[in-house]
Design a protein around this motif. Sequence first.
Motif, PDB file in Angstrom:
ATOM      1  N   GLY A 153       0.787  -1.174   0.038  1.00  6.47           N
ATOM      2  CA  GLY A 153      -0.076  -0.077   0.018  1.00  6.47           C
ATOM      3  C   GLY A 153       0.686   1.286  -0.017  1.00  6.47           C
ATOM      4  N   GLU A 154       2.233   1.202  -0.295  1.00  7.04           N
ATOM      5  CA  GLU A 154       3.045   2.336  -0.179  1.00  7.04           C
ATOM      6  C   GLU A 154       2.945   2.901  -1.569  1.00  7.04           C
ATOM      7  N   LEU A 155       3.284   4.121  -1.819  1.00  9.32           N
ATOM      8  CA  LEU A 155       3.372   4.805  -3.008  1.00  9.32           C
ATOM      9  C   LEU A 155       4.600   5.086  -3.497  1.00  9.32           C
ATOM     10  N   PHE A 156       5.161   4.873  -4.542  1.00  4.63           N
ATOM     11  CA  PHE A 156       6.521   5.218  -4.891  1.00  4.63           C
ATOM     12  C   PHE A 156       6.448   6.419  -6.069  1.00  4.63           C
ATOM     13  N   GLY A 157       7.554   7.261  -5.968  1.00  3.49           N
ATOM     14  CA  GLY A 157       7.779   8.247  -7.008  1.00  3.49           C
ATOM     15  C   GLY A 157       9.067   8.337  -7.464  1.00  3.49           C
ATOM     16  N   VAL A 158       9.296   8.610  -8.604  1.00  2.00           N
ATOM     17  CA  VAL A 158      10.543   8.816  -9.233  1.00  2.00           C
ATOM     18  C   VAL A 158      10.729  10.074 -10.098  1.00  2.00           C
ATOM     19  N   SER A 159      11.780  10.828  -9.638  1.00  2.75           N
ATOM     20  CA  SER A 159      12.269  12.225 -10.000  1.00  2.75           C
ATOM     21  C   SER A 159      13.622  12.160 -10.790  1.00  2.75           C
ATOM     22  N   PHE A 160      13.958  13.270 -11.499  1.00  2.00           N
ATOM     23  CA  PHE A 160      15.416  13.353 -11.764  1.00  2.00           C
ATOM     24  C   PHE A 160      15.567  14.676 -12.075  1.00  2.00           C
ATOM     25  N   VAL A 161      16.863  15.085 -12.176  1.00  2.00           N
ATOM     26  CA  VAL A 161      17.297  16.296 -12.429  1.00  2.00           C
ATOM     27  C   VAL A 161      18.822  16.144 -12.685  1.00  2.00           C
ATOM     28  N   ASP A 162      19.195  16.764 -13.753  1.00  2.00           N
ATOM     29  CA  ASP A 162      20.432  16.646 -14.632  1.00  2.00           C
ATOM     30  C   ASP A 162      20.877  15.122 -14.742  1.00  2.00           C
ATOM     31  N   SER A 163      21.864  14.580 -14.056  1.00  2.00           N
ATOM     32  CA  SER A 163      22.449  13.102 -14.033  1.00  2.00           C
ATOM     33  C   SER A 163      21.573  12.014 -13.042  1.00  2.00           C
ATOM     34  N   PHE A 164      20.968  12.952 -12.009  1.00  2.00           N
ATOM     35  CA  PHE A 164      20.575  12.367 -10.899  1.00  2.00           C
ATOM     36  C   PHE A 164      19.076  11.807 -10.803  1.00  2.00           C
ATOM     37  N   VAL A 165      18.654  10.580 -10.167  1.00  2.00           N
ATOM     38  CA  VAL A 165      17.554  10.011 -10.328  1.00  2.00           C
ATOM     39  C   VAL A 165      17.423   9.901  -8.737  1.00  2.00           C
ATOM     40  N   SER A 166      16.127  10.167  -8.155  1.00  2.00           N
ATOM     41  CA  SER A 166      15.631  10.076  -6.915  1.00  2.00           C
ATOM     42  C   SER A 166      14.324   9.195  -6.693  1.00  2.00           C
ATOM     43  N   VAL A 167      14.417   8.278  -5.723  1.00  2.00           N
ATOM     44  CA  VAL A 167      13.237   7.857  -5.357  1.00  2.00           C
ATOM     45  C   VAL A 167      12.524   7.874  -4.187  1.00  2.00           C
ATOM     46  N   TRP A 168      11.312   8.265  -3.888  1.00  2.00           N
ATOM     47  CA  TRP A 168      10.472   8.676  -2.980  1.00  2.00           C
ATOM     48  C   TRP A 168       9.677   7.612  -2.406  1.00  2.00           C
ATOM     49  N   MET A 169       9.162   7.481  -1.083  1.00  2.24           N
ATOM     50  CA  MET A 169       8.137   6.570  -0.682  1.00  2.24           C
ATOM     51  C   MET A 169       7.106   7.549  -0.110  1.00  2.24           C
ATOM     52  N   VAL A 170       5.914   7.392  -0.186  1.00  2.00           N
ATOM     53  CA  VAL A 170       4.750   8.074   0.606  1.00  2.00           C
ATOM     54  C   VAL A 170       3.956   6.880   1.193  1.00  2.00           C
ATOM     55  N   ARG A 171       3.902   6.840   2.608  1.00  2.53           N
ATOM     56  CA  ARG A 171       3.160   6.084   3.222  1.00  2.53           C
ATOM     57  C   ARG A 171       1.484   6.287   3.276  1.00  2.53           C
ATOM     58  N   LEU A 172       0.907   5.553   2.308  1.00  2.00           N
ATOM     59  CA  LEU A 172      -0.453   6.216   2.208  1.00  2.00           C
ATOM     60  C   LEU A 172      -1.402   5.646   3.151  1.00  2.00           C
TER      61      LEU A 172
END
Length: 579
Positions: A280-299
């Motif tokens: 039930g957790e939501l994951f998001g992926v974002s990027f800027v320049d050469s970097f990628v970030s992974v986020w987790m939101v506890r729904l």
Amino acid sequence: MKKVNKIQEFMSNQGSVNCATFGKNAGHLIATGGNDRKVNIWKIGCPKIVAQLHGHTSTVDSVTFDSEGETVVSGSSGGTIKVWDVNSERMQKSFNSGHKTNVTCLDYHPFGNFFCSGSTDTHVKIWDLRKKGHLQLYKGHSKSVQTVKFSPDGRWVVSGGGDGFVKLWDLTAGKQMEDFTKHQAEVTSLDFHPTEFLLAVGSADRTITFWDMDKFKILSQTQLDSKAVRCIRFTPDGSALCGATSETLKVWAWEPATCHDSVDVHWQSVSDLHVSERTGELFGVSFVDSFVSVWMVRLQKLHPFSDCSAPEPSSSTVADVRGQVYTVSPETKAKRLHDAALQQEEIQKRFGLTEAHRIIGEQEKQLQEQARRQQQQALQLQKLQKAELAPKQVVHQAPEKLLPKPSKKPEVLVDDILSDHQGMTQMLSQRLTNLKVLKSLWQQDKKGALLHVLQLNDSSISVDFLKQIVKSRDRDLNLDLCVGILPVTRQVLHAVFEPYLNVGLEAVATLWHAFGDLIGKTLAQKSAVVDVTLEERKDKCRIARDLFADVQVLIAPLQERRDDVGHRSRILWKELPCE
């Protein structure tokens, strides 16, 4: 426990990243594409690259997975589309005449060997992996196609364009079925409800529209948000829609359109969302320049998923998302904790992960357990097939390449890591070369060096340069150089990567402390006679003042952040007296 966590951040491509997406059912996988013309496959929680796919001759602008996470389709700025096998890291097929221009979006059919593509040439195309060319060509958009999506039953495909229109195409009839009402800006994201005839449309006009796909009529529309809607995703059970802007995640209902809850997530250029059906957790992926970030939101911490009146769940039970509860014996619980501790220790030895990544070790264990169960199911199916009792449904084994590998000798492991990071090493080598050139220029011609930094248009180089300015506090700095450095700080303050912003803010503070008083006193001077030298100094100070004012405009929205960037911004804002 926090509602939001940035659980991973890594350098993905040698150049800027242009696209990043999760696997559909294999949500632990991420595919990225960038200016280095490569497609890279990553696994959440693992610092090693899973697969690197070479073959494009122009920048990669779009990627998508098949439903099993075993095949990846990528589209380039030159219009070429390529299909890859993740496990073998080999190209299966190439459609060299895919589109006339950039392939901006892709989606894989939910169960067939088909995929669709959209392009800046305004066309939507349907492709069959068994054929050489496209099966169907759909024309109708007046501007670039921004997003495409298959319906869950595979009968339809919808496309959203830069013209603000959403078009529904029937794959059987091979023609347009419906043309939905225009949004006020480009369509950014589409998603079908998993079980109902419902379509959600996100737009840069800051609204989400819900459409009844049985009657082809609008059901509801959200109120204006503060930012453009970047991504939307229904939860697996269809109980709510999650919508992401650059700063927030909101949970929506649609009859009527109501915001259940929202949480601040500073993921800026978020490009995809995935909701885990198991946790039930939501994951998001974002990027800027050469970097990628992974986020987790506890729904489960947000309404309507949370239940504040309910007691805390017992540690001896585990409930899945379907509401079924399984009792776990104390012996089993103790064994799982012991195994998790051993695996976390092994992961830390192999990759040097810190305590902040403890949750990632747990995810690795869960993936391994899931793969073991799938292998057992496959063996059972083989036995049934021999008895001619097996169903036609095929259960796919988890690819061996995606399973955690057994421990290796330290020297072998080091060789593996070095070989997997060859691309990163090349990029860092090029970055070092640029810095050496910049250092040489700075010693000979400081103004020329500043011009070189701006021409490179590389945020990482600009940040390294500003770090040295702040660190050395060069005594040779003067007002002319201050005027030249401020545009570099302005370039860095446009970034969304937190360390970059901190360096930019520190550089602005350093320059203001060095020249702020001089600028104010010089502009306040008055002369009864014409003083050419004074007027020239005033002109320089006016330019510097205007540049500081431009920087202050960029700092203003950063004050709202709740991290170190926000703290620094609020302090600096009070020090800058620019109007």
